[in-house]
Scaffold this motif. Sequence first.
Motif, mmCIF file in Angstrom:
data_model
loop_
_atom_site.group_PDB
_atom_site.id
_atom_site.type_symbol
_atom_site.label_atom_id
_atom_site.label_comp_id
_atom_site.label_asym_id
_atom_site.label_seq_id
_atom_site.Cartn_x
_atom_site.Cartn_y
_atom_site.Cartn_z
ATOM 1 N N PHE A 1 2.506 9.191 -17.271
ATOM 2 C CA PHE A 1 2.106 7.903 -17.720
ATOM 3 C C PHE A 1 0.640 7.243 -17.044
ATOM 4 O O PHE A 1 0.246 8.174 -16.267
ATOM 5 N N GLN A 2 0.070 6.325 -17.564
ATOM 6 C CA GLN A 2 -1.195 6.063 -17.498
ATOM 7 C C GLN A 2 -1.507 5.179 -16.452
ATOM 8 O O GLN A 2 -2.621 4.924 -15.696
ATOM 9 N N ASN A 3 -0.680 4.124 -16.261
ATOM 10 C CA ASN A 3 -0.825 2.815 -15.366
ATOM 11 C C ASN A 3 0.230 2.710 -14.586
ATOM 12 O O ASN A 3 1.415 2.794 -14.989
ATOM 13 N N ILE A 4 0.108 1.930 -13.401
ATOM 14 C CA ILE A 4 1.256 1.350 -12.632
ATOM 15 C C ILE A 4 0.800 0.010 -12.695
ATOM 16 O O ILE A 4 -0.260 -0.659 -12.287
ATOM 17 N N VAL A 5 2.012 -0.915 -12.900
ATOM 18 C CA VAL A 5 1.896 -2.143 -12.946
ATOM 19 C C VAL A 5 2.838 -2.807 -11.785
ATOM 20 O O VAL A 5 3.942 -2.260 -11.864
ATOM 21 N N TYR A 6 2.634 -4.157 -11.615
ATOM 22 C CA TYR A 6 3.617 -4.814 -10.843
ATOM 23 C C TYR A 6 3.655 -6.302 -11.218
ATOM 24 O O TYR A 6 2.683 -6.796 -11.709
ATOM 25 N N GLY A 7 4.673 -7.237 -10.500
ATOM 26 C CA GLY A 7 4.977 -8.272 -11.186
ATOM 27 C C GLY A 7 4.190 -9.359 -10.326
ATOM 28 O O GLY A 7 4.787 -10.543 -10.185
ATOM 29 N N SER B 1 0.932 -1.190 0.018
ATOM 30 C CA SER B 1 0.083 -0.083 0.189
ATOM 31 C C SER B 1 0.918 1.269 -0.077
ATOM 32 O O SER B 1 0.602 2.294 -0.608
ATOM 33 N N SER B 2 1.812 1.119 0.848
ATOM 34 C CA SER B 2 2.954 2.276 0.807
ATOM 35 C C SER B 2 3.531 2.565 -0.345
ATOM 36 O O SER B 2 3.966 3.673 -0.935
ATOM 37 N N LEU B 3 4.105 1.196 -0.879
ATOM 38 C CA LEU B 3 4.810 1.415 -2.148
ATOM 39 C C LEU B 3 3.817 2.195 -3.188
ATOM 40 O O LEU B 3 4.496 2.907 -4.000
ATOM 41 N N PHE B 4 2.738 1.544 -3.508
ATOM 42 C CA PHE B 4 1.831 2.223 -4.375
ATOM 43 C C PHE B 4 1.881 3.703 -4.152
ATOM 44 O O PHE B 4 1.518 4.513 -5.354
ATOM 45 N N ASP B 5 1.468 4.062 -3.122
ATOM 46 C CA ASP B 5 1.129 5.528 -2.456
ATOM 47 C C ASP B 5 2.439 6.283 -3.174
ATOM 48 O O ASP B 5 2.394 7.557 -3.703
ATOM 49 N N HIS B 6 3.777 5.860 -2.971
ATOM 50 C CA HIS B 6 4.742 6.455 -3.410
ATOM 51 C C HIS B 6 4.947 6.342 -5.022
ATOM 52 O O HIS B 6 5.409 7.485 -5.743
ATOM 53 N N LEU B 7 4.238 5.647 -5.717
ATOM 54 C CA LEU B 7 4.420 5.277 -7.113
ATOM 55 C C LEU B 7 3.241 6.283 -7.918
ATOM 56 O O LEU B 7 3.389 6.721 -8.867
ATOM 57 N N ALA C 1 -3.074 -3.687 -4.001
ATOM 58 C CA ALA C 1 -3.018 -3.417 -5.318
ATOM 59 C C ALA C 1 -4.400 -3.135 -5.811
ATOM 60 O O ALA C 1 -4.904 -2.021 -6.518
ATOM 61 N N LYS C 2 -5.466 -4.130 -5.405
ATOM 62 C CA LYS C 2 -6.632 -3.875 -5.830
ATOM 63 C C LYS C 2 -7.338 -2.732 -5.455
ATOM 64 O O LYS C 2 -8.142 -2.106 -6.272
ATOM 65 N N GLU C 3 -7.101 -2.391 -4.317
ATOM 66 C CA GLU C 3 -7.716 -1.306 -3.670
ATOM 67 C C GLU C 3 -7.330 0.335 -4.380
ATOM 68 O O GLU C 3 -8.131 1.047 -4.547
ATOM 69 N N LYS C 4 -6.086 0.119 -4.788
ATOM 70 C CA LYS C 4 -5.581 1.263 -5.503
ATOM 71 C C LYS C 4 -5.502 1.243 -7.026
ATOM 72 O O LYS C 4 -4.903 2.046 -7.703
ATOM 73 N N GLY C 5 -6.388 0.118 -7.571
ATOM 74 C CA GLY C 5 -6.256 0.339 -9.190
ATOM 75 C C GLY C 5 -4.965 0.015 -9.815
ATOM 76 O O GLY C 5 -4.823 0.268 -10.851
ATOM 77 N N ILE C 6 -3.915 -0.868 -8.991
ATOM 78 C CA ILE C 6 -2.758 -1.376 -9.493
ATOM 79 C C ILE C 6 -2.886 -2.578 -10.581
ATOM 80 O O ILE C 6 -3.447 -3.501 -9.970
ATOM 81 N N ARG C 7 -2.416 -2.489 -11.534
ATOM 82 C CA ARG C 7 -2.592 -3.693 -12.477
ATOM 83 C C ARG C 7 -1.521 -4.657 -12.387
ATOM 84 O O ARG C 7 -0.233 -4.472 -11.996
#
Length: 271
Positions: free
Chosen positions: A115-121, A100-106, A137-143
Motif C-alpha cells: 500500500f502507498q499511504n497510512i491514514v488515521y482518524g 509514534s509507536s503505533l505508526f512505527d508498527h504500521l 503523525a506529522k513527523e512520520k508523514g501519516i495523513r
Amino acid sequence: MVEEKYGKLQAILRDMESVVVAFSGGVDSTFLLKAAVETLGEKNVLGVTADSETYPSSELEEARRLAEQIGVRHLVIETSELAIPGYTENNKNRCYFCKSSLFDHLVPVLGEQGFQNIVYGVIADDIKEFRPGMRAAKEKGIRGPLQEANLFKEEIRVLSRRFHLPTWDKPSFACLSSRIAYGETITKEKLTKIEKSEAYLKSLSIRQVRVRTHGDTARIEVEPVDMPLVLQYHTAIDKRLKQFGYKYVSLDLAGYTSGSMNKSLAKEETL
C-alpha cells in the motif's frame, strides 16, 4: 456543506490510491475505513487494529465485526504501550509516544501489503484539543484525511448514519490510559481495573462513562441524564469498584467531559 466535504474527502483518498487505515472501531476511524472502501474499492484498503493493554477486548471484538460488515480486509497486530520508553511515566506527551509507536508498527505493514499511504482518524475538532499524537503523525508523514477535509464529529455522525454504520451514535472513546491522572505511573493492574469498572457501569445501561483514576480513588464521569442511574445503584457500584481495587468511589457532578484530565495541564501552563 456536508456533501461538499465528503466530496473533498473522496478526492483526497483518490489521490492516495491505496491506504492502510489505523482502525480502532470508533466513530471516526470506522467512517474513514468505510469512506476509503467506497472510494478506492476493498482491494486498495486495509484496516489495521492494534491490540494492546490500553485497548479493551470489547472494542477489539467490535472492530472485527465492523470490518466484516464493511467488507474490508482486517489485520490485528499486537502492540504494547507499556513497553514504550517514556509512556508509563504518564507525562503530557504520553499520546505522542503511543502514536509514534503505533505508526512505527504500521510502516512495515504498508510495505508488506504493497500500500502507498497510512491514514488515521484525526478530525477537525482535534485541532483545538491537546493532541500530542498529531505531532507524531506529522513527523512520520501519516495523513489525516478527515481533518484535511475539515470534517467535524457531528458531520461524521451524519454521514455515518447515511452509510448505515452502527457507530453513528457510538459514544466517544479514548484509550484506557487517558483515565489515569498525569504523573501517576501507568500499570497493567490500573488499566485492568478501569476496564472492568467501565464495563460494569455500562452493564447498568450507562452509555457514556469514564472512570477517572486518582490514586486509589475512582472519579466516575457520566452524562447528567445518567446520574440518577448511578445514584440508584450507588451501593452496588461502590461495592463492585472496591472489589476491583479502588478504596474510594465518587461521582463527578460536572458530568462527562472529554479530555477532562487535560485541565490539569492547562492550569500548570498558567502558573
